[in-house]
Design a protein around this motif. Structure first.
Motif, mmCIF file in Angstrom:
data_model
loop_
_atom_site.group_PDB
_atom_site.id
_atom_site.type_symbol
_atom_site.label_atom_id
_atom_site.label_comp_id
_atom_site.label_asym_id
_atom_site.label_seq_id
_atom_site.Cartn_x
_atom_site.Cartn_y
_atom_site.Cartn_z
ATOM 1 N N MET A 1 -5.079 -8.217 4.724
ATOM 2 C CA MET A 1 -6.094 -8.713 3.794
ATOM 3 C C MET A 1 -7.409 -7.947 3.878
ATOM 4 N N ILE A 2 -7.703 -7.344 5.043
ATOM 5 C CA ILE A 2 -8.991 -6.661 5.182
ATOM 6 C C ILE A 2 -9.109 -5.517 4.182
ATOM 7 N N ARG A 3 -7.970 -4.954 3.742
ATOM 8 C CA ARG A 3 -8.026 -3.907 2.720
ATOM 9 C C ARG A 3 -8.625 -4.451 1.430
ATOM 10 N N PHE B 1 0.797 -1.218 0.000
ATOM 11 C CA PHE B 1 0.000 0.000 0.000
ATOM 12 C C PHE B 1 0.833 1.274 0.000
ATOM 13 N N GLY B 2 2.157 1.135 0.035
ATOM 14 C CA GLY B 2 3.016 2.313 0.019
ATOM 15 C C GLY B 2 2.996 3.111 1.296
ATOM 16 N N GLU B 3 2.591 2.504 2.408
ATOM 17 C CA GLU B 3 2.613 3.224 3.683
ATOM 18 C C GLU B 3 4.057 3.474 4.091
ATOM 19 N N ILE B 4 4.382 4.716 4.382
ATOM 20 C CA ILE B 4 5.735 5.100 4.772
ATOM 21 C C ILE B 4 5.787 5.215 6.282
ATOM 22 N N ALA C 1 -9.611 2.643 1.804
ATOM 23 C CA ALA C 1 -9.912 1.245 1.501
ATOM 24 C C ALA C 1 -9.777 1.022 0.005
ATOM 25 N N GLY C 2 -9.038 -0.031 -0.316
ATOM 26 C CA GLY C 2 -8.865 -0.358 -1.720
ATOM 27 C C GLY C 2 -7.727 0.374 -2.374
ATOM 28 N N ALA C 3 -6.904 1.092 -1.568
ATOM 29 C CA ALA C 3 -5.799 1.842 -2.148
ATOM 30 C C ALA C 3 -4.771 0.899 -2.752
ATOM 31 N N TYR D 1 -13.026 -2.787 11.464
ATOM 32 C CA TYR D 1 -13.671 -1.562 10.996
ATOM 33 C C TYR D 1 -12.630 -0.467 10.801
ATOM 34 N N PHE D 2 -11.739 -0.294 11.793
ATOM 35 C CA PHE D 2 -10.682 0.705 11.675
ATOM 36 C C PHE D 2 -9.645 0.307 10.632
ATOM 37 N N ALA D 3 -9.308 -0.997 10.575
ATOM 38 C CA ALA D 3 -8.268 -1.459 9.653
ATOM 39 C C ALA D 3 -8.686 -1.323 8.202
ATOM 40 N N SER D 4 -9.992 -1.298 7.923
ATOM 41 C CA SER D 4 -10.458 -1.239 6.541
ATOM 42 C C SER D 4 -10.150 0.092 5.881
#
Length: 342
Positions: free
Chosen positions: A189-191, A121-124, A340-342, A254-257
């Motif tokens: 995976m929840i993403r 997801f490219g999270e830095i 979500a879905g990024a 819910y938060f992780a999505s």
């Protein structure tokens, strides 16, 4: 980015911390039940009834049901990894390991989440997030690892430490590591699941589908699963199911999505702190001085990870005022907002 919550939520920041509080207290509740039941039955009991409760709540909230083969495929994979495998490895590991050391193994998963989130997801995470993760791992290690191991390491007694490490994977630690990896994969995976299905509904179905094979395996391989469980044991199992699974899982995913997975996962470091506190309160477990140091380091790590962007911005401002070019640190403060879905 920092982990942000919707201020309109009824629980606010308490809702964000709630899953880790509930998981920590559920570990204490399960600890007294394990000698009177079997691990696969306990794992299935934590999932299947909880999933039904989540689905009932989702129906009352009018959350949409999954539609299409892609939605059910992702939910099935989610159920296998984060449901059956995670709870199965966790329950089997708890039979063979102390709660403290088991908590260390489980709560190593934020490292895997950080790496996977960066790749997918490219999270830095940046400098301060990396420092925070390192401090967090050190903190939970001090909380859960035997003091003798730490003292041997500090004194350079490699022979004693090596002898202790030889039995590391003979008492369930490897099962806990597999559980931690399963939880990390499920968090990521929840993403993908949320691209095709409502995250709350998907959470309920993944618990139902994940609990079925655990009950099936329990029926084939175990016996007298509930014969020795007394009233207190059923209350503990009920608490672990309703609060430690249904409510905790629903809030967490819910938060992780839609939130930052690294920041959210870093709060997992709170779980052993809650487990130790309530273990002392209800089971008369005592913290050693080394464990208290670990608790302090864990809290510092959570602050660094969730405030890493603000820290980088402050340092950049200070360096700008001093006339120093901040090029070396500015990328660390640029963490994209993920959806979500990024």
């Amino acid at each position: 980015m920092q982990l942000k919550t919707n201020t309109q939520l009824p629980f606010g920041i308490l809702g964000l911390i709630a899953p880790f509080f509930l998981w920590g207290t559920a570990m204490v509740a399960m600890k007294g039940v394990i000698p009177n039941t079997t691990p696969l039955f306990m794992a299935g009991f934590r999932l299947l009834p909880a999933g039904i409760l989540v689905l009932i709540a989702a129906s009352i909230m009018k959350r949409p049901q999954p539609k299409g083969w892609a939605a059910w495929l992702w939910i099935g994979l989610f159920a296998l990894v984060d449901g059956a495998l995670f709870q199965g490895f966790l329950a089997e590991g708890l039979v063979r390991i102390s709660a403290g050391l088991g908590s260390v193994m489980i709560d190593s998963q934020p490292l895997a989440v950080a790496l996977l989130s960066g790749l997918l997801f490219g999270e830095i995470i940046g400098l301060w997030g990396s420092v925070g993760l390192g401090i967090g791992i050190l903190g939970i290690s001090l909380i859960g690892l035997p003091d003798s191991w730490i003292i041997s390491l500090l004194h350079g007694d490699a022979l004693t430490l090596n002898f202790s490490l030889q039995g590391l994977f003979e008492h369930g630690q490897w099962l806990m590591l597999l559980a931690a990896l399963s939880m990390a994969l499920g968090t990521v995976m929840i993403r993908y699941v949320s691209q095709y299905a409502d995250p709350v509904t998907a959470t309920g179905w993944h618990m139902v589908l994940g609990g079925l094979p655990l009950f099936a395996l329990s029926g084939m391989w175990e016996s007298q699963q509930w014969v020795n469980i007394d009233l207190g044991g059923w209350v503990a199992l009920g608490y672990s199911t309703i609060f430690g699974s249904a409510i905790a899982y629903g809030l967490f995913f819910y938060f992780a999505s839609s939130g930052n997975l690294t920041s959210l996962s870093s709060l997992t470091f709170l779980t052993p702190i809650f487990a130790l506190f309530f273990g002392k309160l209800f089971l008369s477990e005592v913290l050693t001085p080394i464990q208290w140091i670990g608790v302090s380091l864990t809290l510092v790590s959570i602050y660094l990870i969730n405030q890493r962007q603000e820290i980088a911005h402050r340092l950049q401002s200070i360096m700008n005022q001093g006339g120093t070019t901040p090029d070396s640190i500015s990328p660390l403060s640029e963490t994209p907002r993920l959806k979500a879905g990024a």
